[in-house]
Design an enzyme around this catalytic site. Structure first.
Site: not given
Ligand SMILES: Nc1ncnc2c1ncn2[C@@H]1O[C@H](COP(=O)(O)OP(=O)(O)OP(=O)(O)O)[C@@H](O)[C@H]1O
Ligand SMILES: Cc1ncc(CO)c(N)n1
Length: 259
Positions: A173, A204, A206, A209
């Site tokens: 991602k 952003t 979640g 998830c």
């Molecule tokens: N600012 C943004 N604009 C557009 N798409 C986004 C943005 N931020 C995240 N995404 C999209 O959201 C989805 C999750 O990506 P991300 O890299 O944020 O995951 P993550 O880090 O596992 O999330 P989390 O913050 O829940 O741990 C992907 O498809 C990513 O491209």
């Molecule tokens: C419970 C839980 N799972 C995943 C994430 C990652 O976004 C979080 N902040 N909390």
């Protein structure tokens, strides 16, 4: 009605984890079930405490689900520790679970550890290979491939390296890439980029998830992997654009935008 199971941690503030997954699955008009790996005390500003589920009790939750209502797809998120990971892997094998989307959650957006440090190898060896697709973000992909990822070329090299250890489809991602939000699918040597415009929204919490449970819902509906990821990406883009602004930190997504 299609049934989707989420195996993940609870987020009491409702933005990530089990709560994000149930909202996402419900918005896809499917029946959501949950097996909780840990309670977290967290909100939009950070994670303040974690209470892990006993591994035996984890197994009991999965027995109750699979013996009664067989899920069409399974999403795996926070798994907390080695014993929980082994239990989940054994149960998924025992019940021949299908359409598994595994998000290798290691650290929260705000930087708190959501999986014990010594559990990474167990995750890599026992659980991730059972998945139809794994969905690491950039930081998680760096842990899986052992080198830094800065560019889109690095993403491709990382996927190649990860595939040697975990021979399944890999979605890296790009939510944390600098100029875009493109995600890379590496599926047995074939490469597919999912283009994403970067949305200027600090809320952003979640996203990861939500994306993985949206992919699981689409697989449950019978779509192929590429279509499932594209639909999930469209869902997350809509939920980000709908611009909910809750809490004092990085707020949750708006799952109500197309209901
Ligand atoms: N600012 C943004 N604009 C557009 N798409 C986004 C943005 N931020 C995240 N995404 C999209 O959201 C989805 C999750 O990506 P991300 O890299 O944020 O995951 P993550 O880090 O596992 O999330 P989390 O913050 O829940 O741990 C992907 O498809 C990513 O491209
Ligand atoms: C419970 C839980 N799972 C995943 C994430 C990652 O976004 C979080 N902040 N909390």
């Amino acid at each position: 009605m299609k049934k989707v199971l989420t195996i993940a941690g609870s987020d009491c503030s409702g933005g990530a984890g089990i709560q994000a997954d149930i909202k996402t699955i419900t918005a896809h008009k499917m029946y959501a079930m949950s097996a909780i790996t840990a309670l977290t005390a967290q909100n939009t500003t950070g994670v303040y405490g974690i209470l892990e589920t006993d591994a035996k009790f984890m197994g009991l939750q999965l027995d109750c689900i699979f013996k009664d209502i067989n899920p069409d797809a399974v999403k795996i998120g926070m798994v907390a520790n080695k014993d929980i990971i082994k239990t989940i892997a054994n149960k998924l094998i025992e019940y021949k679970a299908k359409n598994i989307v595994a998000d290798p959650v290691m650290v929260s957006t705000a930087g708190s550890r959501l999986m014990e440090e010594d559990a990474a190898n167990t995750l890599i060896e026992k659980l991730l290979p059972l998945a139809t697709v794994i969905t690491p973000n950039l930081a998680e992909a760096e842990v899986l491939c052992n080198f830094p990822i800065k560019t889109k070329e690095d993403c491709i090299k990382a996927a190649e390296t990860i595939f040697k250890k975990i021979p399944t489809a890999i979605l890296i991602k790009g939510g944390h890439l600098e100029d875009c939000a493109d995600d890379l699918l590496w599926d047995n040597g074939s490469i597919h980029w999912f283009k994403g415009e970067r949305i200027d929204n600090p809320n952003t919490h979640g996203t990861g998830c939500t994306l993985s449970s949206a992919i699981a819902s689409n697989l449950a509906a019978g779509h192929d992997l590429v279509t499932s990821i594209q639909n999930a990406k469209d869902y997350i883009t809509g939920a980000l654009k709908a611009n909910l602004n809750l809490g004092k930190g990085s707020g949750p997504l708006n799952h109500m935008y197309n209901l």
